[in-house]
Design a protein around this motif. Structure first.
Motif, PDB file in Angstrom:
ATOM      1  N   ILE A  35      -1.128  20.213 -16.333  1.00 40.67           N
ATOM      2  CA  ILE A  35      -1.101  19.212 -15.783  1.00 40.67           C
ATOM      3  C   ILE A  35      -0.695  18.069 -16.163  1.00 40.67           C
ATOM      4  O   ILE A  35       0.070  17.240 -15.698  1.00 40.67           O
ATOM      5  CB  ILE A  35      -2.538  18.817 -15.328  1.00 40.67           C
ATOM      6  CG1 ILE A  35      -3.387  19.793 -14.449  1.00 40.67           C
ATOM      7  CG2 ILE A  35      -2.625  17.310 -14.477  1.00 40.67           C
ATOM      8  CD1 ILE A  35      -4.895  19.688 -14.322  1.00 40.67           C
ATOM      9  N   GLN A  36      -0.752  17.997 -17.628  1.00 41.38           N
ATOM     10  CA  GLN A  36       0.029  16.927 -18.389  1.00 41.38           C
ATOM     11  C   GLN A  36       1.446  16.973 -18.809  1.00 41.38           C
ATOM     12  O   GLN A  36       2.124  16.118 -19.136  1.00 41.38           O
ATOM     13  CB  GLN A  36      -1.011  16.646 -19.731  1.00 41.38           C
ATOM     14  CG  GLN A  36      -0.705  15.433 -20.559  1.00 41.38           C
ATOM     15  CD  GLN A  36      -1.703  15.272 -21.614  1.00 41.38           C
ATOM     16  OE1 GLN A  36      -2.461  16.068 -22.058  1.00 41.38           O
ATOM     17  NE2 GLN A  36      -1.946  14.128 -22.293  1.00 41.38           N
ATOM     18  N   TYR A  37       1.699  18.382 -18.836  1.00 40.81           N
ATOM     19  CA  TYR A  37       3.173  18.730 -19.412  1.00 40.81           C
ATOM     20  C   TYR A  37       4.030  19.512 -18.341  1.00 40.81           C
ATOM     21  O   TYR A  37       3.349  20.632 -17.637  1.00 40.81           O
ATOM     22  CB  TYR A  37       3.158  19.491 -20.801  1.00 40.81           C
ATOM     23  CG  TYR A  37       2.627  18.480 -21.829  1.00 40.81           C
ATOM     24  CD1 TYR A  37       3.445  17.904 -22.345  1.00 40.81           C
ATOM     25  CD2 TYR A  37       1.122  18.890 -21.911  1.00 40.81           C
ATOM     26  CE1 TYR A  37       2.742  16.923 -23.295  1.00 40.81           C
ATOM     27  CE2 TYR A  37       0.389  18.019 -23.011  1.00 40.81           C
ATOM     28  CZ  TYR A  37       1.418  17.053 -23.557  1.00 40.81           C
ATOM     29  OH  TYR A  37       1.031  16.169 -24.679  1.00 40.81           O
ATOM     30  N   ASP A  48       0.387   9.510 -13.213  1.00 40.17           N
ATOM     31  CA  ASP A  48       0.184  10.860 -12.533  1.00 40.17           C
ATOM     32  C   ASP A  48      -0.756  11.761 -13.014  1.00 40.17           C
ATOM     33  O   ASP A  48      -1.611  12.340 -12.488  1.00 40.17           O
ATOM     34  CB  ASP A  48       1.812  11.475 -12.450  1.00 40.17           C
ATOM     35  CG  ASP A  48       2.654  10.761 -11.839  1.00 40.17           C
ATOM     36  OD1 ASP A  48       2.228   9.750 -11.121  1.00 40.17           O
ATOM     37  OD2 ASP A  48       3.962  10.921 -11.647  1.00 40.17           O
ATOM     38  N   TYR A  49      -0.892  12.130 -14.517  1.00 41.59           N
ATOM     39  CA  TYR A  49      -1.695  12.816 -15.202  1.00 41.59           C
ATOM     40  C   TYR A  49      -3.172  12.092 -14.785  1.00 41.59           C
ATOM     41  O   TYR A  49      -4.095  12.972 -14.237  1.00 41.59           O
ATOM     42  CB  TYR A  49      -1.593  12.963 -16.405  1.00 41.59           C
ATOM     43  CG  TYR A  49      -2.773  13.275 -17.307  1.00 41.59           C
ATOM     44  CD1 TYR A  49      -3.173  14.679 -17.310  1.00 41.59           C
ATOM     45  CD2 TYR A  49      -3.626  12.517 -18.016  1.00 41.59           C
ATOM     46  CE1 TYR A  49      -4.125  15.088 -17.877  1.00 41.59           C
ATOM     47  CE2 TYR A  49      -4.693  12.817 -18.588  1.00 41.59           C
ATOM     48  CZ  TYR A  49      -5.169  14.012 -18.483  1.00 41.59           C
ATOM     49  OH  TYR A  49      -6.334  14.274 -18.971  1.00 41.59           O
ATOM     50  N   LYS A  50      -3.354  10.830 -14.970  1.00 40.57           N
ATOM     51  CA  LYS A  50      -4.591  10.415 -14.773  1.00 40.57           C
ATOM     52  C   LYS A  50      -5.148  10.415 -13.329  1.00 40.57           C
ATOM     53  O   LYS A  50      -6.298  10.847 -12.791  1.00 40.57           O
ATOM     54  CB  LYS A  50      -4.770   8.808 -15.229  1.00 40.57           C
ATOM     55  CG  LYS A  50      -4.917   8.709 -16.736  1.00 40.57           C
ATOM     56  CD  LYS A  50      -4.923   7.361 -17.107  1.00 40.57           C
ATOM     57  CE  LYS A  50      -4.952   6.221 -15.985  1.00 40.57           C
ATOM     58  NZ  LYS A  50      -4.902   4.848 -16.756  1.00 40.57           N
ATOM     59  N   ARG A  51      -4.145  10.289 -12.430  1.00 39.45           N
ATOM     60  CA  ARG A  51      -4.477  10.530 -10.906  1.00 39.45           C
ATOM     61  C   ARG A  51      -4.863  12.073 -10.744  1.00 39.45           C
ATOM     62  O   ARG A  51      -5.806  12.342 -10.066  1.00 39.45           O
ATOM     63  CB  ARG A  51      -3.232  10.213 -10.237  1.00 39.45           C
ATOM     64  CG  ARG A  51      -3.593  10.084  -8.481  1.00 39.45           C
ATOM     65  CD  ARG A  51      -2.466   9.526  -7.982  1.00 39.45           C
ATOM     66  NE  ARG A  51      -1.005   9.326  -8.413  1.00 39.45           N
ATOM     67  CZ  ARG A  51      -0.636   8.289  -9.151  1.00 39.45           C
ATOM     68  NH1 ARG A  51      -1.216   7.364  -9.385  1.00 39.45           N
ATOM     69  NH2 ARG A  51       0.584   8.156  -9.585  1.00 39.45           N
ATOM     70  N   ALA A  52      -4.186  12.878 -11.115  1.00 42.89           N
ATOM     71  CA  ALA A  52      -4.324  14.479 -10.945  1.00 42.89           C
ATOM     72  C   ALA A  52      -5.749  14.712 -11.467  1.00 42.89           C
ATOM     73  O   ALA A  52      -6.656  15.427 -11.072  1.00 42.89           O
ATOM     74  CB  ALA A  52      -3.409  15.291 -11.556  1.00 42.89           C
ATOM     75  N   LEU A  57     -11.922  15.605 -10.903  1.00 44.87           N
ATOM     76  CA  LEU A  57     -13.392  15.071 -11.194  1.00 44.87           C
ATOM     77  C   LEU A  57     -13.934  14.799  -9.680  1.00 44.87           C
ATOM     78  O   LEU A  57     -15.040  15.249  -9.642  1.00 44.87           O
ATOM     79  CB  LEU A  57     -13.390  13.947 -11.994  1.00 44.87           C
ATOM     80  CG  LEU A  57     -12.915  14.200 -13.565  1.00 44.87           C
ATOM     81  CD1 LEU A  57     -13.186  12.742 -13.851  1.00 44.87           C
ATOM     82  CD2 LEU A  57     -13.782  15.279 -14.143  1.00 44.87           C
ATOM     83  N   GLY A  58     -13.227  14.530  -8.718  1.00 52.01           N
ATOM     84  CA  GLY A  58     -13.796  14.314  -7.511  1.00 52.01           C
ATOM     85  C   GLY A  58     -14.166  15.586  -6.694  1.00 52.01           C
ATOM     86  O   GLY A  58     -14.930  15.465  -5.665  1.00 52.01           O
ATOM     87  N   THR A  59     -13.914  16.661  -7.113  1.00 49.88           N
ATOM     88  CA  THR A  59     -14.313  17.824  -6.411  1.00 49.88           C
ATOM     89  C   THR A  59     -15.744  18.233  -6.784  1.00 49.88           C
ATOM     90  O   THR A  59     -16.012  17.832  -7.911  1.00 49.88           O
ATOM     91  CB  THR A  59     -13.419  18.983  -6.771  1.00 49.88           C
ATOM     92  OG1 THR A  59     -13.170  19.349  -7.922  1.00 49.88           O
ATOM     93  CG2 THR A  59     -11.702  18.347  -5.931  1.00 49.88           C
ATOM     94  N   ASP A  60     -16.302  19.382  -6.262  1.00 48.48           N
ATOM     95  CA  ASP A  60     -17.649  19.503  -6.481  1.00 48.48           C
ATOM     96  C   ASP A  60     -17.741  20.769  -7.855  1.00 48.48           C
ATOM     97  O   ASP A  60     -18.805  21.290  -8.000  1.00 48.48           O
ATOM     98  CB  ASP A  60     -18.597  19.854  -5.410  1.00 48.48           C
ATOM     99  CG  ASP A  60     -17.984  20.766  -4.390  1.00 48.48           C
ATOM    100  OD1 ASP A  60     -16.967  21.441  -4.579  1.00 48.48           O
ATOM    101  OD2 ASP A  60     -18.821  21.379  -3.365  1.00 48.48           O
ATOM    102  N   GLY A  66      -9.356  21.758 -21.857  1.00 46.25           N
ATOM    103  CA  GLY A  66      -8.487  20.890 -23.062  1.00 46.25           C
ATOM    104  C   GLY A  66      -8.657  19.542 -23.173  1.00 46.25           C
ATOM    105  O   GLY A  66      -9.892  19.256 -22.824  1.00 46.25           O
ATOM    106  N   PHE A  67      -7.627  19.008 -23.756  1.00 48.76           N
ATOM    107  CA  PHE A  67      -8.015  17.671 -24.210  1.00 48.76           C
ATOM    108  C   PHE A  67      -7.717  16.549 -23.321  1.00 48.76           C
ATOM    109  O   PHE A  67      -8.398  15.593 -22.735  1.00 48.76           O
ATOM    110  CB  PHE A  67      -7.377  17.134 -25.667  1.00 48.76           C
ATOM    111  CG  PHE A  67      -7.582  16.136 -26.210  1.00 48.76           C
ATOM    112  CD1 PHE A  67      -8.559  15.513 -26.714  1.00 48.76           C
ATOM    113  CD2 PHE A  67      -6.478  15.129 -26.233  1.00 48.76           C
ATOM    114  CE1 PHE A  67      -8.751  14.171 -27.037  1.00 48.76           C
ATOM    115  CE2 PHE A  67      -6.632  13.837 -26.652  1.00 48.76           C
ATOM    116  CZ  PHE A  67      -7.660  13.403 -27.311  1.00 48.76           C
ATOM    117  N   GLY A  68      -6.460  16.495 -22.807  1.00 49.58           N
ATOM    118  CA  GLY A  68      -5.545  15.397 -21.904  1.00 49.58           C
ATOM    119  C   GLY A  68      -5.609  14.105 -22.860  1.00 49.58           C
ATOM    120  O   GLY A  68      -4.551  14.118 -23.712  1.00 49.58           O
ATOM    121  N   CYS A  69      -6.403  13.202 -22.846  1.00 53.42           N
ATOM    122  CA  CYS A  69      -6.236  11.972 -23.835  1.00 53.42           C
ATOM    123  C   CYS A  69      -7.546  11.560 -23.814  1.00 53.42           C
ATOM    124  O   CYS A  69      -8.498  12.001 -23.055  1.00 53.42           O
ATOM    125  CB  CYS A  69      -5.064  10.887 -23.117  1.00 53.42           C
ATOM    126  SG  CYS A  69      -5.845  10.319 -21.410  1.00 53.42           S
TER     127      CYS A  69
END
Length: 181
Positions: A35-37, A48-52, A57-60, A66-69
């Motif tokens: 998602i990040q790369y 864009d990464y944060k939005r994705a 997180l909004g799904t159930d 991974g880490f992300g940030c």
């Protein structure tokens, strides 16, 4: 187990573990590196990464690998109902980064975007190993210690515990399926 965060130092087999966990549980898998790369290793715009990430997180139901940030890490750990912390001895992480570097020329590493620069990414992983071990791993350990009373916590400290973890999850999944029938 509906929202699972899989985390830990680089080279710990998190992506392989997450893929197998998804196969066992049927939970959708989201690999943060993908998602990040983009293909080739270029980073997507941070917003864009944060939005994705927020959409996931909004799904159930999810497994996030991974880490992300730092900004999204703690949000994810707080939102998860189950935490899988891969906390192997540092030498195992080092060896598995080396193994990934060697084999990465033949087949792309599990969980990596297509055409990722194996050498550059592996050198980054070597730098991250010690920094994570020294600074972030103690924070992870403290977090899971506090979270044990409200979340399912799986603290994997050895390669043998990886197999035991899968046996436990398969047994739980089979038990739940048996109750539904």
């Amino acid at each position: 187990m509906k929202k699972v965060a899989v985390f830990g130092n680089t080279g710990g087999g998190k992506s392989t573990l997450s893929k197998r966990l998804s196969q066992i549980t049927g939970l959708p898998l989201h690999v943060l590196d993908k998602i990040q790369y983009q293909s080739g290793g270029r980073e997507v715009p941070h917003e864009d990464y944060k939005r994705a990430h927020q959409q996931i997180l909004g799904t159930d139901r999810w497994i996030i690998d991974g880490f992300g940030c730092m900004e999204t890490l703690w949000l994810r750990l707080n939102e998860a109902d189950s935490l899988v912390f891969v906390d192997l001895p540092l030498y195992v992480h080092f060896w598995w980064v080396t193994k990934r570097l060697i084999t990465g020329g033949f087949s792309p590493p599990e969980g990596w975007p297509q055409k990722s620069p194996i050498l550059k990414s592996s050198l980054t992983s070597y730098r991250v190993l010690w920094l994570c071990h020294k600074h972030l791993t103690p924070k992870y350990r403290e977090y899971i210690e506090q979270a044990q009373s409200i979340k399912s916590v799986y603290h994997i400290r050895s390669t043998q515990q990886i197999s035991q973890f899968f046996e436990l999850i398969e047994n739980e999944t089979n038990f739940k399926e048996g109750q539904q029938n």
